[in-house]
Write an enzyme that holds these catalytic residues in place. Structure first.
Site, PDB file in Angstrom:
ATOM      1  N   ASP A 193      45.445  41.178  36.916  1.00  0.00           N
ATOM      2  CA  ASP A 193      44.114  40.582  37.009  1.00  0.00           C
ATOM      3  C   ASP A 193      43.296  41.297  38.076  1.00  0.00           C
ATOM      4  O   ASP A 193      43.767  41.519  39.192  1.00  0.00           O
ATOM      5  CB  ASP A 193      44.221  39.093  37.346  1.00  0.00           C
ATOM      6  CG  ASP A 193      42.871  38.396  37.333  1.00  0.00           C
ATOM      7  OD1 ASP A 193      41.990  38.826  36.557  1.00  0.00           O
ATOM      8  OD2 ASP A 193      42.714  37.416  38.080  1.00  0.00           O
ATOM      9  N   MET A 221      50.695  39.467  41.788  1.00  0.00           N
ATOM     10  CA  MET A 221      51.407  39.796  40.554  1.00  0.00           C
ATOM     11  C   MET A 221      50.417  40.043  39.422  1.00  0.00           C
ATOM     12  O   MET A 221      49.303  39.549  39.440  1.00  0.00           O
ATOM     13  CB  MET A 221      52.335  38.645  40.165  1.00  0.00           C
ATOM     14  CG  MET A 221      53.437  38.350  41.160  1.00  0.00           C
ATOM     15  SD  MET A 221      54.454  36.961  40.597  1.00  0.00           S
ATOM     16  CE  MET A 221      55.508  36.756  42.027  1.00  0.00           C
ATOM     17  N   HIS A 264      44.181  33.407  43.421  1.00  0.00           N
ATOM     18  CA  HIS A 264      44.886  32.559  42.451  1.00  0.00           C
ATOM     19  C   HIS A 264      45.537  31.406  43.205  1.00  0.00           C
ATOM     20  O   HIS A 264      46.520  31.601  43.919  1.00  0.00           O
ATOM     21  CB  HIS A 264      45.959  33.358  41.703  1.00  0.00           C
ATOM     22  CG  HIS A 264      45.393  34.449  40.851  1.00  0.00           C
ATOM     23  ND1 HIS A 264      46.153  35.506  40.403  1.00  0.00           N
ATOM     24  CD2 HIS A 264      44.142  34.655  40.361  1.00  0.00           C
ATOM     25  CE1 HIS A 264      45.398  36.309  39.668  1.00  0.00           C
ATOM     26  NE2 HIS A 264      44.179  35.816  39.638  1.00  0.00           N
ATOM     27  N   SER A 322      46.324  37.508  44.719  1.00  0.00           N
ATOM     28  CA  SER A 322      47.201  36.508  44.108  1.00  0.00           C
ATOM     29  C   SER A 322      48.398  36.281  45.025  1.00  0.00           C
ATOM     30  O   SER A 322      48.208  35.886  46.174  1.00  0.00           O
ATOM     31  CB  SER A 322      47.642  36.952  42.710  1.00  0.00           C
ATOM     32  OG  SER A 322      48.377  35.933  42.064  1.00  0.00           O
ATOM     33  N   THR A 323      49.629  36.556  44.573  1.00  0.00           N
ATOM     34  CA  THR A 323      50.816  36.272  45.367  1.00  0.00           C
ATOM     35  C   THR A 323      50.753  36.972  46.719  1.00  0.00           C
ATOM     36  O   THR A 323      50.574  38.182  46.794  1.00  0.00           O
ATOM     37  CB  THR A 323      52.073  36.732  44.617  1.00  0.00           C
ATOM     38  OG1 THR A 323      52.075  36.165  43.319  1.00  0.00           O
ATOM     39  CG2 THR A 323      53.328  36.325  45.369  1.00  0.00           C
TER      40      THR A 323
END
Length: 520
Positions: A451, A448, A355, A329-330
């Site tokens: 998930d 973050m 993401h 993600s991030t």
């Protein structure tokens, strides 16, 4: 605030938002944080910068990073700011567009739009020029900003009546209506012509399918350092049509070496009409400067990773890895790009959930295709997975892997949110656990939230080998931490060692010889 705390904040703000915080901004940061602690719903429990910094680094939800973004960014704007730009747009740019745009599709981007005044001003000018000519003209403009809070204000289009002073009377009568005591709201017709979307200008690759005729990015690049400003200017140039215009703030300039714009007037620049078409695939490789050090570090860590994979405490070597699944993600686009560049064929199929919004996923896949020795593409529903291929989940679909006999197939269906995301790493990992079991290798990278943690745990329980990025090299140690604390990660590794370990576990030949970083 201690210098070490300030420097840690400055590093986060630079990395996440591209905003420079020199030492003379220390007092500004302190005042912004104090206001955040007093006014923010998520931050009211914090009382000092050091405590909030610690919580920020450990936060897996992304809420504190968002709160910091809201606090640190400046949203000062008003109607008719730097009005000469709007009159030049009306008197010069729009007539040029009316005579030169053959398909009627006028593409304008208002970057860093803040609370919407600039975007609505442009929309009103477009309506004045083309509104009486019916549906022949598509004049919806894109307006983006980092802050989701100011975008909500922009979408509502409600402003204090006093802030509209100086606006042409015909606009006030034709494009606004009363909205309570002392307030005015932009009419629905104009609001519907502006598409407000969150977007971080630090995103390495822009997701837009077509170039723009006009880009407004005013009074924001002054907060960036020279390399970031020059990169943005080059991207703006690449995403303009030949003859297209770039408007910057009156206090900003465009350096000639950044892009070959033609100077028109102070803070207005034009892409030459005879500019050559941009080959985006050739440009992508030059955009990602921040990952070069990590790539070089991989070369020196491959042998150490191989040793780690064979040691008593390391991941057990699988029988045969037939599928590799990655989730991030991030910070994940840079981490994944660095990891993939460190891999070499032959390898089994690689499936990725990052993401990322719809539209970005295809561009990210193109980037991996350009920068690696693999064939990478956005995954298509129903296609069979092939060795030495990379499949990136579409940004608006859940991606799963199915097995038929010895073959793996990908399914890209469903738009439901799982673990707060679509696509979701948990969805992919769950399907890989069922389809490949002990023949899979799962890797969770920076991001973050949590998930992927449960899905990776299921993969491990099914016999798959599982790796997680360590805290020191994660942009946000949220997803890897959640997976590690659940017992889903068999071994944590720094990003620079990840590629070598993956190849070792997949029984590939990796770099041999002495590892200089071991100091032996």
């Amino acid at each position: 605030m201690e210098d070490s705390v300030f420097l840690a904040y400055a590093s986060i703000v630079d990395r996440e938002f591209g905003i420079q915080l020199p030492r003379e901004k220390k007092a500004l940061l302190e005042s912004r944080l104090q206001r955040l602690f007093h006014e923010g719903e998520e931050t009211a429990k914090y009382h000092d910068a050091a405590g909030f910094l610690k919580a920020l680094k450990q936060d897996g939800t992304g809420k504190l990073l968002k709160a910091l973004a809201e606090a640190i960014t400046t949203h000062h704007t008003f109607f008719m700011r730097e009005a000469d730009h709007f009159w030049f747009y009306r008197d010069t740019v729009l007539p040029w567009l009316a005579s030169s745009v053959q398909d009627g599709d006028i593409r304008t981007w208002c970057a860093a739009c803040s609370t919407g005044q600039e975007a609505y001003t442009l929309a009103m000018l477009l309506q004045d020029q083309f509104g009486l000519q019916g549906s022949r003209w598509e004049k919806t403009l894109l307006a983006t900003d980092l802050s989701t809070e100011v975008l909500e204000t922009a979408k509502a289009g409600v402003y204090e009546k006093e802030s509209l002073m100086g606006m042409p009377e015909n606009w006030l009568r034709g494009y606004f209506h009363a909205a309570g005591s002392g307030k005015m709201q932009v009419n629905d017709g104009i609001r519907q012509q502006v598409l407000f979307r969150p977007f971080n200008l630090m995103t390495p690759s822009f997701p837009f399918k077509k170039p723009f005729h006009v880009i407004f990015c005013r009074n924001v690049m002054i907060y960036f350092d020279a390399p970031v400003r020059n990169r943005l200017v080059r991207q703006f140039y690449d995403y303009l049509e030949p003859g297209g215009y770039l408007f910057v703030g009156h206090s900003e300039t465009v350096e000639r070496q950044a892009a070959p714009f033609q100077y028109v007037m102070p803070s207005v620049y034009r892409k030459p009409l005879d500019a050559a078409p941009v080959e985006r695939k050739q440009n992508l490789a030059g955009i990602y400067q921040r990952t070069q050090a990590a790539t070089e570090g991989m070369k020196h860590n491959l042998l150490r990773a191989r040793r780690a994979a064979g040691s008593d405490e390391a991941v057990e070597t699988p029988k045969s890895v037939k599928l590799i699944a990655l989730g991030a993600s991030t910070g994940g686009t840079e981490a994944l790009a660095a990891l993939i560049r460190g891999l070499q064929p032959p390898l089994p199929p690689i499936v990725i959930v990052q993401h990322i919004p719809y539209g970005f996923s295809r561009l990210f896949a193109e980037r991996l295709n350009n920068e690696s020795d693999f064939t990478a593409a956005e995954a298509s529903d129903g296609e069979q997975l092939q060795p030495n291929h990379i499949y990136v989940a579409p940004g608006d679909r859940q991606m799963r892997v199915r097995r038929m006999g010895s073959a793996f197939f990908v399914s890209c269906r469903g738009t439901e949110q799982v673990s707060g995301h679509c696509p979701s790493v948990d969805v992919l990992f769950d399907s890989v656990a069922e389809a490949a079991g002990a023949e899979a290798l799962g890797v969770i990278l920076t991001g973050m939230g949590s998930d992927g943690a449960e899905g990776l745990l299921m993969m491990r329980q099914k016999g798959a080998r599982t790796l997680g990025q360590d805290e020191a090299t994660s942009v946000v140690y949220g997803m890897p931490r959640a997976a590690f604390e659940r017992g889903a990660v068999m071994r944590q590794l720094p990003l620079a060692a990840m590629s070598g370990c993956i190849m070792s576990l997949a029984h590939q030949q990796v770099l041999a010889g002495k590892d200089e970083s071991d100091g032996q």
